[in-house]
Design a protein around this motif. Structure first.
Motif, mmCIF file in Angstrom:
data_model
loop_
_atom_site.group_PDB
_atom_site.id
_atom_site.type_symbol
_atom_site.label_atom_id
_atom_site.label_comp_id
_atom_site.label_asym_id
_atom_site.label_seq_id
_atom_site.Cartn_x
_atom_site.Cartn_y
_atom_site.Cartn_z
ATOM 1 N N ALA A 229 45.145 36.505 27.723
ATOM 2 C CA ALA A 229 44.349 37.212 28.723
ATOM 3 C C ALA A 229 45.150 37.391 30.002
ATOM 4 O O ALA A 229 45.958 36.530 30.373
ATOM 5 C CB ALA A 229 43.053 36.465 29.030
ATOM 6 N N LYS A 230 44.924 38.522 30.647
ATOM 7 C CA LYS A 230 45.491 38.794 31.967
ATOM 8 C C LYS A 230 44.322 38.962 32.928
ATOM 9 O O LYS A 230 43.520 39.897 32.798
ATOM 10 C CB LYS A 230 46.337 40.064 31.928
ATOM 11 C CG LYS A 230 47.096 40.358 33.219
ATOM 12 C CD LYS A 230 47.996 41.576 33.040
ATOM 13 C CE LYS A 230 48.838 41.831 34.274
ATOM 14 N NZ LYS A 230 49.746 43.007 34.069
ATOM 15 N N ILE A 231 44.197 38.027 33.864
ATOM 16 C CA ILE A 231 43.059 38.007 34.791
ATOM 17 C C ILE A 231 43.505 38.465 36.174
ATOM 18 O O ILE A 231 44.490 37.958 36.723
ATOM 19 C CB ILE A 231 42.455 36.591 34.873
ATOM 20 C CG1 ILE A 231 41.946 36.151 33.501
ATOM 21 C CG2 ILE A 231 41.330 36.549 35.907
ATOM 22 C CD1 ILE A 231 40.892 37.044 32.894
ATOM 23 N N GLN A 232 42.769 39.427 36.719
ATOM 24 C CA GLN A 232 43.030 39.939 38.059
ATOM 25 C C GLN A 232 42.237 39.100 39.061
ATOM 26 O O GLN A 232 41.019 39.257 39.192
ATOM 27 C CB GLN A 232 42.618 41.417 38.150
ATOM 28 C CG GLN A 232 43.323 42.329 37.170
ATOM 29 C CD GLN A 232 44.780 42.579 37.535
ATOM 30 O OE1 GLN A 232 45.210 42.306 38.667
ATOM 31 N NE2 GLN A 232 45.549 43.098 36.578
ATOM 32 N N LEU A 300 47.327 32.544 28.996
ATOM 33 C CA LEU A 300 46.498 33.015 30.102
ATOM 34 C C LEU A 300 47.393 33.322 31.289
ATOM 35 O O LEU A 300 48.121 32.449 31.774
ATOM 36 C CB LEU A 300 45.455 31.961 30.469
ATOM 37 C CG LEU A 300 44.569 32.257 31.673
ATOM 38 C CD1 LEU A 300 43.842 33.580 31.515
ATOM 39 C CD2 LEU A 300 43.574 31.128 31.893
ATOM 40 N N GLU A 301 47.317 34.566 31.769
ATOM 41 C CA GLU A 301 48.141 35.014 32.888
ATOM 42 C C GLU A 301 47.238 35.381 34.060
ATOM 43 O O GLU A 301 46.317 36.192 33.911
ATOM 44 C CB GLU A 301 48.981 36.217 32.461
ATOM 45 C CG GLU A 301 49.901 36.748 33.531
ATOM 46 C CD GLU A 301 50.659 37.994 33.070
ATOM 47 O OE1 GLU A 301 51.487 38.491 33.853
ATOM 48 O OE2 GLU A 301 50.395 38.469 31.946
ATOM 49 N N LEU A 302 47.493 34.787 35.216
ATOM 50 C CA LEU A 302 46.771 35.116 36.440
ATOM 51 C C LEU A 302 47.660 35.979 37.320
ATOM 52 O O LEU A 302 48.828 35.640 37.560
ATOM 53 C CB LEU A 302 46.386 33.847 37.201
ATOM 54 C CG LEU A 302 45.512 32.819 36.467
ATOM 55 C CD1 LEU A 302 45.286 31.600 37.351
ATOM 56 C CD2 LEU A 302 44.180 33.426 36.040
ATOM 57 N N VAL A 303 47.113 37.097 37.803
ATOM 58 C CA VAL A 303 47.888 37.985 38.675
ATOM 59 C C VAL A 303 47.043 38.382 39.874
ATOM 60 O O VAL A 303 45.808 38.399 39.817
ATOM 61 C CB VAL A 303 48.367 39.253 37.933
ATOM 62 C CG1 VAL A 303 49.313 38.883 36.800
ATOM 63 C CG2 VAL A 303 47.190 40.057 37.407
ATOM 64 N N PHE A 304 47.731 38.697 40.960
ATOM 65 C CA PHE A 304 47.094 39.224 42.165
ATOM 66 C C PHE A 304 47.926 40.431 42.592
ATOM 67 O O PHE A 304 49.073 40.271 42.997
ATOM 68 C CB PHE A 304 47.037 38.182 43.278
ATOM 69 C CG PHE A 304 46.085 38.520 44.375
ATOM 70 C CD1 PHE A 304 44.849 37.902 44.444
ATOM 71 C CD2 PHE A 304 46.409 39.477 45.334
ATOM 72 C CE1 PHE A 304 43.951 38.228 45.452
ATOM 73 C CE2 PHE A 304 45.525 39.815 46.334
ATOM 74 C CZ PHE A 304 44.286 39.182 46.406
ATOM 75 N N ASP A 305 47.335 41.631 42.487
ATOM 76 C CA ASP A 305 48.098 42.868 42.715
ATOM 77 C C ASP A 305 49.368 42.885 41.875
ATOM 78 O O ASP A 305 50.457 43.221 42.352
ATOM 79 C CB ASP A 305 48.435 43.021 44.201
ATOM 80 C CG ASP A 305 47.221 43.419 45.031
ATOM 81 O OD1 ASP A 305 46.304 44.064 44.482
ATOM 82 O OD2 ASP A 305 47.194 43.078 46.223
ATOM 83 N N ASP A 306 49.222 42.484 40.615
ATOM 84 C CA ASP A 306 50.302 42.483 39.619
ATOM 85 C C ASP A 306 51.412 41.480 39.895
ATOM 86 O O ASP A 306 52.436 41.472 39.206
ATOM 87 C CB ASP A 306 50.904 43.889 39.464
ATOM 88 C CG ASP A 306 49.916 44.859 38.836
ATOM 89 O OD1 ASP A 306 49.117 44.412 37.977
ATOM 90 O OD2 ASP A 306 49.920 46.039 39.215
ATOM 91 N N GLU A 307 51.210 40.608 40.883
ATOM 92 C CA GLU A 307 52.149 39.508 41.130
ATOM 93 C C GLU A 307 51.574 38.231 40.533
ATOM 94 O O GLU A 307 50.362 38.001 40.600
ATOM 95 C CB GLU A 307 52.393 39.321 42.627
ATOM 96 C CG GLU A 307 53.138 40.470 43.296
ATOM 97 C CD GLU A 307 54.558 40.611 42.787
ATOM 98 O OE1 GLU A 307 55.193 39.561 42.496
ATOM 99 O OE2 GLU A 307 55.035 41.762 42.662
ATOM 100 N N PRO A 308 52.413 37.358 39.933
ATOM 101 C CA PRO A 308 51.904 36.105 39.354
ATOM 102 C C PRO A 308 51.165 35.286 40.401
ATOM 103 O O PRO A 308 51.558 35.199 41.562
ATOM 104 C CB PRO A 308 53.178 35.396 38.887
ATOM 105 C CG PRO A 308 54.163 36.490 38.670
ATOM 106 C CD PRO A 308 53.866 37.521 39.727
ATOM 107 N N TYR A 309 50.057 34.670 39.965
ATOM 108 C CA TYR A 309 49.211 33.877 40.855
ATOM 109 C C TYR A 309 49.091 32.474 40.291
ATOM 110 O O TYR A 309 48.920 32.289 39.084
ATOM 111 C CB TYR A 309 47.827 34.518 40.982
ATOM 112 C CG TYR A 309 46.908 33.845 41.968
ATOM 113 C CD1 TYR A 309 46.910 34.226 43.302
ATOM 114 C CD2 TYR A 309 46.041 32.832 41.567
ATOM 115 C CE1 TYR A 309 46.062 33.621 44.218
ATOM 116 C CE2 TYR A 309 45.193 32.221 42.471
ATOM 117 C CZ TYR A 309 45.208 32.611 43.797
ATOM 118 O OH TYR A 309 44.389 32.005 44.698
#
Length: 321
Positions: A229-232, A300-309
């Motif tokens: 999953a990629k979570i924004q 599980l990938e967390l991103v904020f404006d496509d930057e890793p979070y």
């Protein structure tokens, strides 16, 4: 006052009985009937003083939460509540406490049309165990294992409120009177999303309720469905009270890690988005898309404006220490 006196006075009350309850409280077992075409969904949760709620929590809140968390499990399976049993461990007999607890329990049960059909009362540390049962149409139950890469990830309501409420209760956080009341109510009086659960039977590919934190509960879906999953993070739904109490970065961390919100976390095929929105609107329920599933198994990938979070806090897990 002894065990059977407690049961007779506080829990064996003459209230409206469901027609599918053939024998309720009073015998060694309850006897119930499952309607044709429906399956029985069963869940059990235990709440222990000092672990699941602070020791000075009011009995009304304890009763509400004890039943609501089980109802939330039924909602996550798309089930409608029917019956529950109660096992109550008490250190001593406090009639005022029992009166407040039982009245709150029956208020919640009547609101959600679920009937108390039996249980047990013992002396010991304060602990409440409820087993709830509900109905779901054949082959319509929501499970964790049905998600597919490309599915959209949604949550109902807002996230992080109960965690902030707990920190306010423990003196770790301060807020305005209005904000504190809202966040504490979210902690003590969770609202099980039963209407949303039944509405999701048509569209959701997987579902779980958020009890231990968004990240941990989402991982359960990823493990069961063998997806990633990629979570924004910036899309996480936050309440006004939470944003007024902490800065935005802290609010995101509460939303990712803290438990006890009892919102539904679910996945939907992108082609079903329109049907989903219609179903939720009919149930008067808001849901927010927070990401999408990927084909990278269990990642599980967390991103904020496509930057890793980076998630900072740890989700709750028994025996983790």
């Amino acid at each position: 006052m002894k065990e059977f006196d407690i049961i007779e006075r506080f829990f064996k009350q003459e209230r409206e009985s469901r027609k599918d309850v053939l024998q309720g409280i009073g015998d060694d077992c309850a006897i119930t009937r499952v309607p044709e075409g429906l399956n029985l969904a069963i869940t059990t949760d235990t709440l222990i003083s000092g672990v699941h709620f602070p020791v000075d929590t009011p009995p009304e809140a304890i009763a509400h939460k004890a039943l609501a968390v089980n109802l939330s499990d039924l909602a996550a399976m798309g089930a409608e509540p029917a019956w529950f049993s109660l096992s109550l461990s008490l250190p001593e007999v406090d009639e005022n406490w029992l009166e407040a607890f039982s009245q709150s329990l029956f208020e919640v049960s009547e609101y959600y049309s679920i009937q108390l059909i039996g249980g047990d009362t013992v002396q010991g540390p304060l602990a409440i165990t409820i087993t709830a049962q509900g109905f779901v149409p054949n082959e319509k139950a929501l499970v964790r294992s049905g998600a597919k890469p490309g599915d959209l990830v949604y949550v109902t309501g807002t996230l992080g409120d109960a965690g902030a409420g707990l920190d306010i209760k423990l003196g770790k956080l301060t807020s305005s009177e209005h904000g504190a009341n809202f966040l504490l109510n979210r902690l003590n009086y969770p609202a099980p999303r039963l209407l949303a659960g039944t509405a999701l039977r048509r569209t959701a590919s997987a579902c779980i309720d958020i009890s231990d934190g968004l990240i941990q509960d989402l991982q359960h879906i990823l493990n069961a469905s063998e997806c990633g999953a990629k979570i924004q993070v910036k899309n996480l739904p936050l309440s006004v009270a939470l944003k007024e109490t902490v800065d935005l970065e802290q609010a995101y961390q509460y939303a990712l890690s803290s438990g006890d919100d009892y919102e539904l976390l679910f996945t939907v095929n992108e082609e079903q988005k329109g049907i989903l929105e219609t179903s939720l609107a009919n149930a008067n329920m808001k849901a927010t898309c927070i990401g999408q599933l990927t084909g990278v198994k269990r990642k599980l990938e967390l991103v904020f404006d496509d930057e890793p979070y980076q998630q900072q806090g740890a989700c709750f897990e028994h025996f983790s220490a």
